[in-house]
Each structure stands twice: as structure tokens, then as C-alpha cells.
Design a protein around this motif. Sequence first.
Motif, PDB file in Angstrom:
ATOM      1  N   THR A   2      52.528 -13.846  10.122  1.00 59.45           N
ATOM      2  CA  THR A   2      52.747 -14.915   9.157  1.00 59.45           C
ATOM      3  C   THR A   2      51.620 -14.987   8.144  1.00 59.45           C
ATOM      4  O   THR A   2      51.821 -15.477   7.050  1.00 59.45           O
ATOM      5  CB  THR A   2      52.888 -16.276   9.856  1.00 59.45           C
ATOM      6  OG1 THR A   2      51.694 -16.544  10.591  1.00 59.45           O
ATOM      7  CG2 THR A   2      54.088 -16.293  10.763  1.00 59.45           C
ATOM      8  N   HIS A   3      50.440 -14.496   8.508  1.00 57.58           N
ATOM      9  CA  HIS A   3      49.325 -14.507   7.570  1.00 57.58           C
ATOM     10  C   HIS A   3      49.617 -13.609   6.375  1.00 57.58           C
ATOM     11  O   HIS A   3      49.257 -13.917   5.249  1.00 57.58           O
ATOM     12  CB  HIS A   3      48.032 -14.065   8.267  1.00 57.58           C
ATOM     13  CG  HIS A   3      46.854 -14.017   7.348  1.00 57.58           C
ATOM     14  ND1 HIS A   3      46.315 -15.151   6.819  1.00 57.58           N
ATOM     15  CD2 HIS A   3      46.139 -12.976   6.869  1.00 57.58           C
ATOM     16  CE1 HIS A   3      45.290 -14.805   6.042  1.00 57.58           C
ATOM     17  NE2 HIS A   3      45.172 -13.486   6.056  1.00 57.58           N
ATOM     18  N   GLY A   4      50.304 -12.497   6.607  1.00 59.81           N
ATOM     19  CA  GLY A   4      50.661 -11.588   5.523  1.00 59.81           C
ATOM     20  C   GLY A   4      51.608 -12.227   4.523  1.00 59.81           C
ATOM     21  O   GLY A   4      51.477 -12.040   3.317  1.00 59.81           O
ATOM     22  N   TRP A   5      52.586 -13.004   5.013  1.00 60.67           N
ATOM     23  CA  TRP A   5      53.518 -13.677   4.118  1.00 60.67           C
ATOM     24  C   TRP A   5      52.833 -14.766   3.310  1.00 60.67           C
ATOM     25  O   TRP A   5      53.187 -14.995   2.148  1.00 60.67           O
ATOM     26  CB  TRP A   5      54.681 -14.260   4.907  1.00 60.67           C
ATOM     27  CG  TRP A   5      55.644 -13.200   5.348  1.00 60.67           C
ATOM     28  CD1 TRP A   5      55.804 -12.729   6.613  1.00 60.67           C
ATOM     29  CD2 TRP A   5      56.532 -12.460   4.532  1.00 60.67           C
ATOM     30  NE1 TRP A   5      56.747 -11.743   6.635  1.00 60.67           N
ATOM     31  CE2 TRP A   5      57.216 -11.562   5.357  1.00 60.67           C
ATOM     32  CE3 TRP A   5      56.823 -12.464   3.176  1.00 60.67           C
ATOM     33  CZ2 TRP A   5      58.169 -10.687   4.877  1.00 60.67           C
ATOM     34  CZ3 TRP A   5      57.780 -11.587   2.691  1.00 60.67           C
ATOM     35  CH2 TRP A   5      58.434 -10.711   3.536  1.00 60.67           C
ATOM     36  N   LYS A   6      51.865 -15.431   3.916  1.00 58.81           N
ATOM     37  CA  LYS A   6      51.122 -16.455   3.172  1.00 58.81           C
ATOM     38  C   LYS A   6      50.332 -15.816   2.035  1.00 58.81           C
ATOM     39  O   LYS A   6      50.263 -16.361   0.939  1.00 58.81           O
ATOM     40  CB  LYS A   6      50.172 -17.208   4.103  1.00 58.81           C
ATOM     41  CG  LYS A   6      50.867 -18.167   5.018  1.00 58.81           C
ATOM     42  CD  LYS A   6      49.860 -18.903   5.875  1.00 58.81           C
ATOM     43  CE  LYS A   6      50.540 -19.837   6.854  1.00 58.81           C
ATOM     44  NZ  LYS A   6      49.583 -20.556   7.696  1.00 58.81           N
ATOM     45  N   TYR A   7      49.769 -14.651   2.282  1.00 58.54           N
ATOM     46  CA  TYR A   7      49.015 -13.941   1.247  1.00 58.54           C
ATOM     47  C   TYR A   7      49.939 -13.518   0.104  1.00 58.54           C
ATOM     48  O   TYR A   7      49.611 -13.701  -1.071  1.00 58.54           O
ATOM     49  CB  TYR A   7      48.325 -12.718   1.849  1.00 58.54           C
ATOM     50  CG  TYR A   7      47.609 -11.876   0.829  1.00 58.54           C
ATOM     51  CD1 TYR A   7      46.390 -12.287   0.302  1.00 58.54           C
ATOM     52  CD2 TYR A   7      48.155 -10.677   0.385  1.00 58.54           C
ATOM     53  CE1 TYR A   7      45.738 -11.527  -0.648  1.00 58.54           C
ATOM     54  CE2 TYR A   7      47.512  -9.908  -0.561  1.00 58.54           C
ATOM     55  CZ  TYR A   7      46.301 -10.334  -1.071  1.00 58.54           C
ATOM     56  OH  TYR A   7      45.669  -9.581  -2.021  1.00 58.54           O
ATOM     57  N   VAL A   8      51.097 -12.979   0.449  1.00 61.04           N
ATOM     58  CA  VAL A   8      52.058 -12.545  -0.574  1.00 61.04           C
ATOM     59  C   VAL A   8      52.540 -13.743  -1.380  1.00 61.04           C
ATOM     60  O   VAL A   8      52.626 -13.684  -2.614  1.00 61.04           O
ATOM     61  CB  VAL A   8      53.231 -11.788   0.080  1.00 61.04           C
ATOM     62  CG1 VAL A   8      54.339 -11.524  -0.919  1.00 61.04           C
ATOM     63  CG2 VAL A   8      52.747 -10.492   0.701  1.00 61.04           C
ATOM     64  N   LEU A   9      52.859 -14.844  -0.715  1.00 59.13           N
ATOM     65  CA  LEU A   9      53.295 -16.051  -1.410  1.00 59.13           C
ATOM     66  C   LEU A   9      52.204 -16.576  -2.339  1.00 59.13           C
ATOM     67  O   LEU A   9      52.484 -16.971  -3.476  1.00 59.13           O
ATOM     68  CB  LEU A   9      53.696 -17.123  -0.397  1.00 59.13           C
ATOM     69  CG  LEU A   9      54.195 -18.437  -0.977  1.00 59.13           C
ATOM     70  CD1 LEU A   9      55.471 -18.221  -1.772  1.00 59.13           C
ATOM     71  CD2 LEU A   9      54.408 -19.447   0.125  1.00 59.13           C
ATOM     72  N   ARG A  10      50.970 -16.559  -1.874  1.00 55.90           N
ATOM     73  CA  ARG A  10      49.851 -17.010  -2.693  1.00 55.90           C
ATOM     74  C   ARG A  10      49.692 -16.128  -3.926  1.00 55.90           C
ATOM     75  O   ARG A  10      49.425 -16.616  -5.032  1.00 55.90           O
ATOM     76  CB  ARG A  10      48.570 -17.015  -1.862  1.00 55.90           C
ATOM     77  CG  ARG A  10      47.433 -17.713  -2.574  1.00 55.90           C
ATOM     78  CD  ARG A  10      46.198 -17.832  -1.723  1.00 55.90           C
ATOM     79  NE  ARG A  10      46.497 -18.519  -0.475  1.00 55.90           N
ATOM     80  CZ  ARG A  10      46.020 -18.134   0.705  1.00 55.90           C
ATOM     81  NH1 ARG A  10      45.247 -17.079   0.806  1.00 55.90           N
ATOM     82  NH2 ARG A  10      46.321 -18.806   1.805  1.00 55.90           N
TER      83      ARG A  10
END
Length: 62
Positions: A2-10
Motif C-alpha cells: 500500500t505504500h507504493g500506491w500512496k507514493y504513486v497517488l502523491r
Amino acid sequence: MTHGWKYVLRQYLFILLVLLLCLVFLAIGLMIGYSVIGDGGNPLSILSPAKWVSLINKFTGN
């Protein structure tokens, strides 16, 4: 994971913010150029669709 998706969203939000700021500064530049350098009319009139239709027709010869 989920950390990867947060980075992409950011990153997408950052790109969206930069594009929004570019549009705002483009509008400000158009208004300054139209009112100061141009005929000195109402600065907000350059943002109207009718003004853009007349400008496009002037350059295309229609």
C-alpha cells in the motif's frame, strides 16, 4: 504494497497541482498581456470564449 500506491497517488496529485498552477499563470499572463500590452481593455474579456473565436477566425481567415 500500500505504500507504493500512496507514493504513486502523491506523484499524480503533484503533477495535477503543477498543471493547475500552469493554467492559472497562463491565464494571468494572458490578462496582463491583453490589458497592458494590448488595447487596454477589460483583462477578463480575454478569457471569454467569444474573444477566442474572434481571434481564431482572424488568424485562419474565416
